[in-house]
Design a protein around this motif. Structure first.
Motif, short mmCIF file in Angstrom:
data_model
loop_
_atom_site.label_atom_id
_atom_site.label_comp_id
_atom_site.label_asym_id
_atom_site.label_seq_id
_atom_site.Cartn_x
_atom_site.Cartn_y
_atom_site.Cartn_z
N ASP A 98 36.54 43.96 44.88
CA ASP A 98 35.98 44.10 43.66
C ASP A 98 37.19 44.71 42.56
O ASP A 98 37.76 45.51 43.26
CB ASP A 98 34.66 44.87 43.77
CG ASP A 98 33.41 44.41 44.50
OD1 ASP A 98 33.42 43.22 44.54
OD2 ASP A 98 32.51 45.19 44.94
N LYS B 78 38.27 46.53 39.01
CA LYS B 78 37.51 47.61 38.11
C LYS B 78 37.14 47.15 36.82
O LYS B 78 36.21 47.53 36.26
CB LYS B 78 38.68 48.81 37.72
CG LYS B 78 38.92 49.64 38.92
CD LYS B 78 40.08 50.75 38.64
CE LYS B 78 40.10 51.40 40.25
NZ LYS B 78 40.75 52.67 40.00
N THR C 6 37.64 42.91 36.11
CA THR C 6 37.26 41.87 36.33
C THR C 6 37.58 41.29 38.08
O THR C 6 38.50 42.17 38.50
CB THR C 6 37.55 40.74 35.21
OG1 THR C 6 36.89 39.33 35.73
CG2 THR C 6 39.11 40.63 35.52
N ASP C 7 37.06 40.37 38.40
CA ASP C 7 37.41 39.92 39.60
C ASP C 7 36.95 38.43 39.89
O ASP C 7 36.00 38.00 39.17
CB ASP C 7 37.03 41.12 40.85
CG ASP C 7 35.52 41.15 40.95
OD1 ASP C 7 34.65 40.47 40.91
OD2 ASP C 7 35.16 42.20 40.94
N ARG D 178 34.64 37.66 42.25
CA ARG D 178 33.20 37.54 42.22
C ARG D 178 32.41 37.53 41.11
O ARG D 178 31.42 37.09 40.61
CB ARG D 178 32.63 38.83 42.95
CG ARG D 178 33.22 38.73 44.53
CD ARG D 178 32.61 39.74 45.49
NE ARG D 178 31.07 39.60 45.50
CZ ARG D 178 30.63 39.02 46.39
NH1 ARG D 178 31.32 38.07 47.07
NH2 ARG D 178 29.50 38.81 46.53
N ARG D 179 32.86 38.62 40.09
CA ARG D 179 32.25 38.47 38.70
C ARG D 179 32.44 37.17 38.11
O ARG D 179 31.51 36.75 37.38
CB ARG D 179 32.74 39.57 37.96
CG ARG D 179 32.34 41.02 38.39
CD ARG D 179 32.85 42.05 37.54
NE ARG D 179 32.82 43.18 38.20
CZ ARG D 179 33.91 44.37 37.80
NH1 ARG D 179 34.57 44.28 36.75
NH2 ARG D 179 33.73 45.35 38.47
N ALA D 180 33.75 36.50 38.33
CA ALA D 180 33.96 35.28 37.30
C ALA D 180 33.07 34.28 37.71
O ALA D 180 32.69 33.56 36.84
CB ALA D 180 35.33 34.79 37.76
N GLN E 226 29.72 35.07 39.43
CA GLN E 226 28.65 35.47 39.27
C GLN E 226 28.07 35.81 40.80
O GLN E 226 26.74 35.33 41.05
CB GLN E 226 27.33 35.28 38.50
CG GLN E 226 27.94 35.33 36.93
CD GLN E 226 27.11 34.58 35.95
OE1 GLN E 226 26.13 33.89 36.49
NE2 GLN E 226 27.05 34.75 34.55
N THR F 167 26.62 36.68 44.26
CA THR F 167 25.58 37.87 44.79
C THR F 167 25.94 38.16 46.09
O THR F 167 27.04 37.78 46.63
CB THR F 167 24.25 37.13 44.75
OG1 THR F 167 24.40 36.20 45.90
CG2 THR F 167 23.68 36.50 43.28
N ARG G 229 28.08 27.60 38.20
CA ARG G 229 28.89 28.94 38.11
C ARG G 229 30.16 28.73 38.77
O ARG G 229 31.25 29.32 38.76
CB ARG G 229 28.21 29.73 39.11
CG ARG G 229 26.83 30.52 38.47
CD ARG G 229 26.26 31.66 39.16
NE ARG G 229 25.57 31.14 40.50
CZ ARG G 229 25.93 31.70 41.63
NH1 ARG G 229 26.37 32.83 41.80
NH2 ARG G 229 25.29 31.14 42.83
#
Length: 122
Positions: A48, A50, A52-53, A55-57, A59, A61, A108
């Motif tokens: 993860d 701080k 962006t990464d 996983r966030r790109a 979404q 879970t 996604r």
């Protein structure tokens, strides 16, 4: 230098084997249409960030794993022609009878084409 298409997707971790089977069925089509190689990577050390990464790109879970894939083409012209043929190929259409559903949420997926600017080999 070759041309690269990159893909990042969130795959339900329980679907790892389905993802592998899906890749084994569909990745040869890239080769048939002119790609040099296809690499499928299953997230093993995807921290993860701080800001962006990965996983966030996409979404992702808690019950999903990030997969990172790329297709290498000899050049952009071959890629453009191959991708056009692929989008018209009924083997790529999930609504075609006999085609398995994608084992991930394609909405996604992030993807893009990249021109190589540096290559270093051992």
């Amino acid at each position: 230098m070759s041309y690269i298409d990159g893909f990042v997707i969130a795959v339900p971790t329980a679907n790892k084997q389905k993802f592998i089977e899906h890749a084994r069925q569909f990745d040869p089509i890239f080769i048939e249409l002119g790609a040099i190689r296809v690499i499928e990577g299953w997230g093993d050390d995807v921290p993860d960030g701080k800001v962006t990464d990965f996983r966030r790109a996409v979404q992702a879970t808690a019950d999903e794993t990030v997969a990172f894939s790329w297709v290498e083409w000899p050049d952009k012209a071959t890629r453009d022609a191959g991708m056009k043929k692929m989008m018209e190929d009924p083997r790529m259409d999930p609504s075609t009878p006999g085609n398995p559903p994608m084992p991930f949420d394609g909405k996604r997926m992030i993807f893009g084409g990249f021109e190589q600017v540096v290559e270093v080999k051992a």
